[in-house]
Design an enzyme around this catalytic site. Structure first.
Site, PDB file in Angstrom:
ATOM      1  N   GLN A 121       0.850  -1.203   0.000  1.00  0.00           N
ATOM      2  CA  GLN A 121       0.000   0.000   0.000  1.00  0.00           C
ATOM      3  C   GLN A 121       0.883   1.248   0.000  1.00  0.00           C
ATOM      4  OE1 GLN A 121      -3.258  -0.486   2.742  1.00  0.00           O
ATOM      5  NE2 GLN A 121      -3.054   1.602   3.460  1.00  0.00           N
ATOM      6  N   GLY A 122       0.949   1.926  -1.136  1.00  0.00           N
ATOM      7  CA  GLY A 122       1.837   3.095  -1.263  1.00  0.00           C
ATOM      8  C   GLY A 122       1.080   4.399  -1.077  1.00  0.00           C
ATOM      9  N   SER A 124       1.475   6.635   2.280  1.00  0.00           N
ATOM     10  CA  SER A 124       2.216   7.608   3.097  1.00  0.00           C
ATOM     11  C   SER A 124       3.474   8.102   2.393  1.00  0.00           C
ATOM     12  CB  SER A 124       2.637   6.983   4.431  1.00  0.00           C
ATOM     13  OG  SER A 124       1.514   6.479   5.100  1.00  0.00           O
ATOM     14  N   SER A 156       4.415  -1.172   4.327  1.00  0.00           N
ATOM     15  CA  SER A 156       4.528  -2.480   4.981  1.00  0.00           C
ATOM     16  C   SER A 156       4.835  -3.559   3.949  1.00  0.00           C
ATOM     17  CB  SER A 156       3.210  -2.856   5.670  1.00  0.00           C
ATOM     18  OG  SER A 156       2.953  -1.993   6.730  1.00  0.00           O
ATOM     19  N   GLU A 239      -9.123  -1.474   6.334  1.00  0.00           N
ATOM     20  CA  GLU A 239      -7.929  -1.747   7.138  1.00  0.00           C
ATOM     21  C   GLU A 239      -8.231  -1.560   8.629  1.00  0.00           C
ATOM     22  OE1 GLU A 239      -4.844   0.989   6.132  1.00  0.00           O
ATOM     23  OE2 GLU A 239      -3.278  -0.151   7.149  1.00  0.00           O
ATOM     24  N   SER A 357      -3.484   7.555  12.768  1.00  0.00           N
ATOM     25  CA  SER A 357      -3.182   7.577  14.206  1.00  0.00           C
ATOM     26  C   SER A 357      -4.470   7.705  15.034  1.00  0.00           C
ATOM     27  CB  SER A 357      -2.245   8.741  14.524  1.00  0.00           C
ATOM     28  OG  SER A 357      -2.967   9.945  14.408  1.00  0.00           O
TER      29      SER A 357
END
Ligand SMILES: Cc1cc2nc3c(=O)[nH]c(=O)nc-3n(C[C@H](O)[C@H](O)[C@H](O)COP(=O)(O)OP(=O)(O)OC[C@H]3O[C@@H](n4cnc5c(N)ncnc54)[C@H](O)[C@@H]3O)c2cc1C
Length: 377
Positions: A121-122, A124, A156, A239, A357
């Protein structure tokens, strides 16, 4: 919603339980990622071949044509059987299925679900984490290709991946989140550099991805131009949902192991320790009830929305309470499994960061569920 298994669900559960009893490996999960990855992948391949993965995807893309109930049963039974952890990026199949063209679905979904091809998953970037809409990776259309330049971080399992679902800005004049599109980027394309990030524990779970004049075919855009934000929000909603990620059985197992530690350490009669354990058990039950509510919404056909931030916050709270307690109880250097508990404790800290977050989850709940005014500045 009736929370008991229907006759059909009970039969499904029994068949799965038998399969797991015969197929969950005896040896425990290797501690080192380089060994753990092939171990997890091999188990998931076996699970897929036996027809236990991608339960709620249609059969024409490699799924089983079942529903969210069966997914939840799978998740519960995997945890109950102490099965190897599933590879964590299966949720990327959801946007491919929802937004992909017929051709993209046929080409990419089955290998993703069968873990023959690994995805990452690109999203950030160094200056775009919580504020994802400020991402700077650019994609410019040149004839029948997109040319991508930029830098992704905290990807990740990026070093293990074959494909990246990548967000890039395609319309620099549009307001922030409106000018973003999503792309399927094969990581062996010229101009892509994947550099693992070595963590404090020596593991290389994350990678940075550098994109330097990367050319991909025009048909590798997922969805329409400027669909990127919508797609990204769908991905993070999946997610964040605890139903899909199977955290419940894992936490229940940790809690029961901690109960055993408490008894073995002679602290079983200690009122304060028992109260702490009881409080975590109560919070785990709240999380379970919330997950059932989420499951009920899924069964009635509602896709995950901003309420998945509640799942995420509860999930994080329970995990961190559990791990804080473990670090106090499993203090004896000679305690069996001490290193494992410490690893779990460290990983538990990540819960309030990945997938957005804890503060960002609270902002989402405040603005989108409670209707409070948006924050200034
Ligand atoms: C285990 C793990 C796996 C990950 N995997 C991936 C992955 O596969 N792909 C990917 O793209 N990314 C991944 N990430 C990155 C993750 O999405 C980001 O770390 C996260 O979104 C936070 O962004 P940041 O690290 O840039 O922190 P920042 O956005 O810089 O935030 C720093 C601090 O400021 C607080 N903050 C920021 N904005 C606000 C606000 N508006 N209000 C209140 N507080 C605020 C944050 O809560 C945080 O405490 C992963 C992260 C972790 C820990």
């Amino acid at each position: 919603m009736d929370l008991r298994d229907s006759a059909e669900e009970a039969r499904f559960r029994a068949r799965l339980r038998t399969w797991l009893a015969e197929n969950v490996p005896d040896e425990s999960e290797p501690a080192v990622l380089a060994e753990r990855w092939p171990y997890m992948r091999a188990f998931q391949e076996r699970l897929y071949r036996a027809g236990w993965v991608a339960l709620s995807y249609p059969t024409d893309v490699g799924g089983q044509g079942l529903g969210p109930m069966e997914e939840a049963i799978l998740s519960e039974e995997l945890g109950r059987a102490n099965a190897p952890t599933l590879l964590p990026l299966g949720h990327l199949g959801r946007p491919l299925h929802r937004y992909g063209s017929e051709e993209q679905r046929r080409r990419y979904l089955r290998p993703l679900l069968a873990v023959e091809e690994i995805w990452c998953q690109g999203f950030s970037e160094p200056e775009a984490g919580s504020d994802l809409a400020s991402l700077r990776t650019r994609a410019v259309r040149e004839g029948e290709e997109w040319v991508i330049d930029g830098h992704k971080i905290w990807t990740s399992y990026g070093a293990f991946a074959d494909y990246c679902l990548l967000l890039a800005r395609t319309d620099p004049d549009a307001v922030r989140h409106r000018g973003i599109s999503a792309f399927i980027v094969p990581l062996d394309t010229a101009g892509v550099t994947v550099r693992p990030i070595v963590l404090a524990n020596g593991e290389e779970e994350f990678a940075e991805i550098f994109l330097d004049g990367v050319r991909i075919p025009a048909e590798n855009m997922l969805g329409e131009p400027s669909d990127g934000w919508r797609i990204a929000m769908d991905v993070v909603n999946y997610e964040r949902g605890a139903v899909e990620t199977g955290y419940l059985p894992k936490f229940a197992r940790y809690l029961s192991e901690l109960g055993e530690v408490l008894t073995a350490s002679g602290l079983g009669a200690d009122r304060a320790a028992r109260l702490r354990l009881g409080r975590v058990a109560a919070h785990l039950e709240v999380l379970r009830m919330h997950c059932l509510r989420t499951l009920s919404a899924r069964v009635s056909g509602a896709p995950p929305g901003p309420e998945s931030s509640v799942d995420k916050l509860l999930m994080t709270a329970v995990e961190q309470e559990l791990m804080d307690l473990s670090i106090e109880l499993v203090t004896d250097v000679g305690s069996p499994g001490r290193a494992e508990w410490f690893d779990r404790y460290l990983y538990g800290r990540a819960g309030s960061i990945y997938g957005g977050s804890a503060q960002v989850q609270r902002n989402i709940l405040a603005e989108r569920m409670l209707g409070l005014p948006r924050q200034q500045g």
